[in-house]
Write a protein that holds these residues in place. Structure first.
Motif, PDB file in Angstrom:
ATOM      1  N   SER A  15       0.315 -70.966  63.659  1.00 40.07           N
ATOM      2  CA  SER A  15       1.649 -70.239  64.446  1.00 40.07           C
ATOM      3  C   SER A  15       2.737 -70.383  63.572  1.00 40.07           C
ATOM      4  O   SER A  15       2.924 -71.893  63.135  1.00 40.07           O
ATOM      5  CB  SER A  15       1.551 -70.766  65.989  1.00 40.07           C
ATOM      6  OG  SER A  15       2.710 -70.767  66.249  1.00 40.07           O
ATOM      7  N   GLY A  16       3.384 -69.490  63.281  1.00 39.48           N
ATOM      8  CA  GLY A  16       4.646 -69.843  62.714  1.00 39.48           C
ATOM      9  C   GLY A  16       4.830 -69.946  61.358  1.00 39.48           C
ATOM     10  O   GLY A  16       5.624 -70.378  60.663  1.00 39.48           O
ATOM     11  N   GLU A  28      12.973 -73.261  61.765  1.00 36.93           N
ATOM     12  CA  GLU A  28      13.999 -72.385  62.227  1.00 36.93           C
ATOM     13  C   GLU A  28      14.464 -72.632  63.283  1.00 36.93           C
ATOM     14  O   GLU A  28      15.864 -72.929  63.430  1.00 36.93           O
ATOM     15  CB  GLU A  28      13.591 -70.953  61.869  1.00 36.93           C
ATOM     16  CG  GLU A  28      14.690 -69.889  62.215  1.00 36.93           C
ATOM     17  CD  GLU A  28      13.849 -68.368  61.930  1.00 36.93           C
ATOM     18  OE1 GLU A  28      12.491 -68.301  62.422  1.00 36.93           O
ATOM     19  OE2 GLU A  28      14.732 -67.406  61.935  1.00 36.93           O
ATOM     20  N   ASN A  29      13.775 -72.899  64.450  1.00 33.24           N
ATOM     21  CA  ASN A  29      14.426 -73.175  65.705  1.00 33.24           C
ATOM     22  C   ASN A  29      15.191 -74.685  65.934  1.00 33.24           C
ATOM     23  O   ASN A  29      16.280 -74.320  66.457  1.00 33.24           O
ATOM     24  CB  ASN A  29      13.422 -73.269  67.029  1.00 33.24           C
ATOM     25  CG  ASN A  29      12.677 -71.816  67.132  1.00 33.24           C
ATOM     26  OD1 ASN A  29      13.380 -70.763  66.481  1.00 33.24           O
ATOM     27  ND2 ASN A  29      11.581 -71.665  67.777  1.00 33.24           N
ATOM     28  N   ARG A  41       8.478 -71.502  61.994  1.00 31.77           N
ATOM     29  CA  ARG A  41       8.999 -71.144  63.257  1.00 31.77           C
ATOM     30  C   ARG A  41       9.834 -72.274  63.793  1.00 31.77           C
ATOM     31  O   ARG A  41      10.985 -72.168  64.228  1.00 31.77           O
ATOM     32  CB  ARG A  41       8.196 -70.296  64.258  1.00 31.77           C
ATOM     33  CG  ARG A  41       8.795 -70.035  65.454  1.00 31.77           C
ATOM     34  CD  ARG A  41       8.038 -69.226  66.489  1.00 31.77           C
ATOM     35  NE  ARG A  41       7.290 -68.174  66.046  1.00 31.77           N
ATOM     36  CZ  ARG A  41       7.647 -67.055  65.729  1.00 31.77           C
ATOM     37  NH1 ARG A  41       8.800 -66.926  66.136  1.00 31.77           N
ATOM     38  NH2 ARG A  41       6.934 -65.954  65.059  1.00 31.77           N
ATOM     39  N   GLU A  42       9.248 -73.379  64.063  1.00 36.59           N
ATOM     40  CA  GLU A  42       9.692 -74.600  64.439  1.00 36.59           C
ATOM     41  C   GLU A  42      10.964 -74.963  63.844  1.00 36.59           C
ATOM     42  O   GLU A  42      11.875 -75.544  64.327  1.00 36.59           O
ATOM     43  CB  GLU A  42       8.629 -75.648  64.483  1.00 36.59           C
ATOM     44  CG  GLU A  42       9.136 -77.012  65.070  1.00 36.59           C
ATOM     45  CD  GLU A  42       8.315 -78.207  64.848  1.00 36.59           C
ATOM     46  OE1 GLU A  42       7.227 -78.296  64.377  1.00 36.59           O
ATOM     47  OE2 GLU A  42       8.549 -79.613  65.406  1.00 36.59           O
ATOM     48  N   LYS A  96       9.876 -72.485  71.723  1.00 39.69           N
ATOM     49  CA  LYS A  96      10.080 -71.197  71.508  1.00 39.69           C
ATOM     50  C   LYS A  96      11.765 -70.922  72.006  1.00 39.69           C
ATOM     51  O   LYS A  96      11.903 -69.934  72.303  1.00 39.69           O
ATOM     52  CB  LYS A  96       9.286 -70.293  72.559  1.00 39.69           C
ATOM     53  CG  LYS A  96       7.730 -70.682  72.270  1.00 39.69           C
ATOM     54  CD  LYS A  96       7.260 -69.388  71.373  1.00 39.69           C
ATOM     55  CE  LYS A  96       6.128 -70.059  70.557  1.00 39.69           C
ATOM     56  NZ  LYS A  96       5.430 -68.768  69.987  1.00 39.69           N
TER      57      LYS A  96
END
Ligand code: ATP
Ligand code: MG
Length: 458
Positions: free
Chosen positions: A181-182, A372-373, A369-370, A457
């Motif tokens: 994921s991500g 980026e968040n 993704r992590e 998320k």
């Protein structure tokens, strides 16, 4: 030297005597003078001086610091790279430190010592020049590290993936992207489409995990009017919509078995029938799919059809995790810092050394993704020029101080491990509890005790 070639210095000072004195002192610069906030801002807009000396006590608040701080903040918001040297009254160390925390470059105390101020100003110009040069270099470096138009990487593992994608883009084979994921599966799928001869036509994505099983068939194949209750008008499915272009089947491992049969038929015959329809409609589309699941294992267990797998996976591309891409976490953190700072908080300029160490050593279970968040949240929350490890909600690197006692140490470990498990389980509490070998209620209790929220998320 011609006046126009000289670097620009703006003096913001309401005392006319002092204005005159300072103006004479700076022969090497083109000196501009402003005596209040409004005219200072106008000059920054018009002339973009590299260095500003700013008296904090400006009218209408000559004895306070409110106007000075308002001016400081506005200038930095307009031109974040401006070097601002603030002047404070005698003994006003507190305002000086506050100014530095707000992004001022340096400060000096009145009464002015022209020589000393001259040195500060000269260093400010030098630093401004070096930073500008650095930025230009970094932008160039940034270009070199951009692959497939949008992906940032300098890691050989990832560059290899990009080369494969570029090579297969031209040929109409089906491509399966495998990655946690991500890791950038969707971004790569889009990059593949953009590099392919189909780029002028649509890129149609469908997330097979996000759509309830009973709706997935209609979503993929479309339906005729009256095919079922609620089918009020003929609706094309995603496959049909991807005619001429690329169809991206995201989380393809989540397609239920009975629909796998229907998808296989489409891949073999390249025609579809809408639900409730009898007409065979030919569709010419390129298939790219992705999953984070282990399809081989699913095939063994009988939950994924082997024949479908081979149709979907003419080329398999394995995407490395962020932790496997050497040096990329820092590179990407810088990329996201520039991006989000520009959009949301231009005061933010970089990272503290502890933050860099933490970024480097964090395992990034949620991958890009992590990252980026966390970066987005940190840039929004940061109230200083440099992002700290705390802003990122990461513990500092190995040199961090020892916890006060064993209890604190255990708590710290609990927190970290729970956060990692939540990230790994994509915030699914049951799976996270399973990973941790505890029951779901226990995990809930611990999360409450440590005030931890599922946050990936966010
Ligand atoms: N190498 C990269 N450079 C810049 N941005 C990236 C990179 N990889 C991923 N991203 C960004 O990270 C986020 C996650 O990427 P993407 O959605 O493509 O991943 P994914 O593998 O499909 O994730 P998921 O499994 O969660 O669906 C996106 O916002 C994407 O733009
Ligand atoms: Mg995705």
């Amino acid at each position: 030297m011609n006046q126009a070639d000289k670097p620009k210095l703006l003096i913001v000072e309401d005392d006319e005597g002092l204005q005159r004195q300072l103006r004479w002192a700076y022969d090497d610069y083109e000196v501009l003078v402003a005596s209040d906030r409004a005219s200072a801002i106008d000059m920054v807009r018009a002339a973009e001086p590299a260095v500003v000396t700013l008296d904090l006590g400006l009218p209408p608040d000559p004895d306070g610091v409110s106007e000075g701080f308002a001016t400081l903040e506005t200038i930095l918001a307009l031109k974040p790279d401006t070097k601002i040297v603030v002047a404070t009254g005698h003994g006003a160390r507190e305002s000086a430190l506050r100014a530095i925390a707000s992004g001022a470059y340096d400060y000096y105390q009145k009464p002015v010592d022209i020589d000393q101020l001259g040195l500060i100003v000269r260093r400010a110009f030098q630093l401004h020049g070096i930073e500008g040069e650095n930025r230009r270099l970094e932008e160039r470096v940034g270009d070199d590290r951009m692959i497939l138009g949008t992906m940032i990487t300098a890691a050989p593992e990832m560059l290899k993936v990009a080369r494969t994608i570029e090579r297969v883009a031209n040929v109409d084979v089906s491509v399966m992207l495998l990655g946690a994921s991500g890791t950038g599966k969707e971004l790569l799928a889009k990059g593949l489409h953009a590099a392919s001869p189909r780029r002028e036509r649509g890129f149609v994505a469908i997330n097979c995990a996000a759509i309830p099983e009973n709706l997935l068939e209609a979503e993929l194949f479309g339906y005729e009017k009256g095919a079922f209750t609620g089918a009020v008008k003929m609706t094309e499915g995603k496959i049909e919509l991807a005619e001429g272009g690329t169809l991206f089947l995201d989380e393809v491992g989540d397609i239920p078995l009975q629909l796998q049969v229907k998808l296989l038929r489409f891949l073999q015959e390249r025609v579809i029938e809408r639900i409730g329809g009898r007409k065979a409609i030919p569709v010419d589309t390129r298939i790219v799919c992705a999953t984070h699941q282990n399809l081989e294992e699913m095939i063994r267990q009988g939950s994924f059809r082997e024949d479908l797998y081979y149709r979907l996976a003419e080329i398999v591309v394995k995407i490395p995790t962020l932790a496997e891409r050497h040096g990329d976490s820092i590179l990407l953190a810088k990329h996201f810092l520039h991006k989000f700072a520009k959009e949301m908080n231009p005061l933010v300029k970089g990272f503290t050394p502890a933050a860099l160490a933490a970024i480097n050593s964090w395992p990034w279970p949620g991958n890009v993704r992590e990252l980026e968040n966390r970066m987005k949240r940190a840039v929004i929350m940061a109230d200083a020029k440099l992002i700290s490890a705390e802003d990122l909600d990461l513990e500092a690197g190995p040199e961090r101080a020892l916890p006060v006692n064993l209890k604190a140490a255990r708590e710290e470990t609990d927190r970290r491990v729970i956060r990692q498990a939540l990230a790994k389980a994509e915030d699914n509490i049951s799976s996270a509890a399973k990973l941790l070998g505890i029951s779901r209620p226990t995990l809930y209790d611990l999360m409450k005790q440590y005030d931890l929220q599922p946050s990936l998320k966010a």
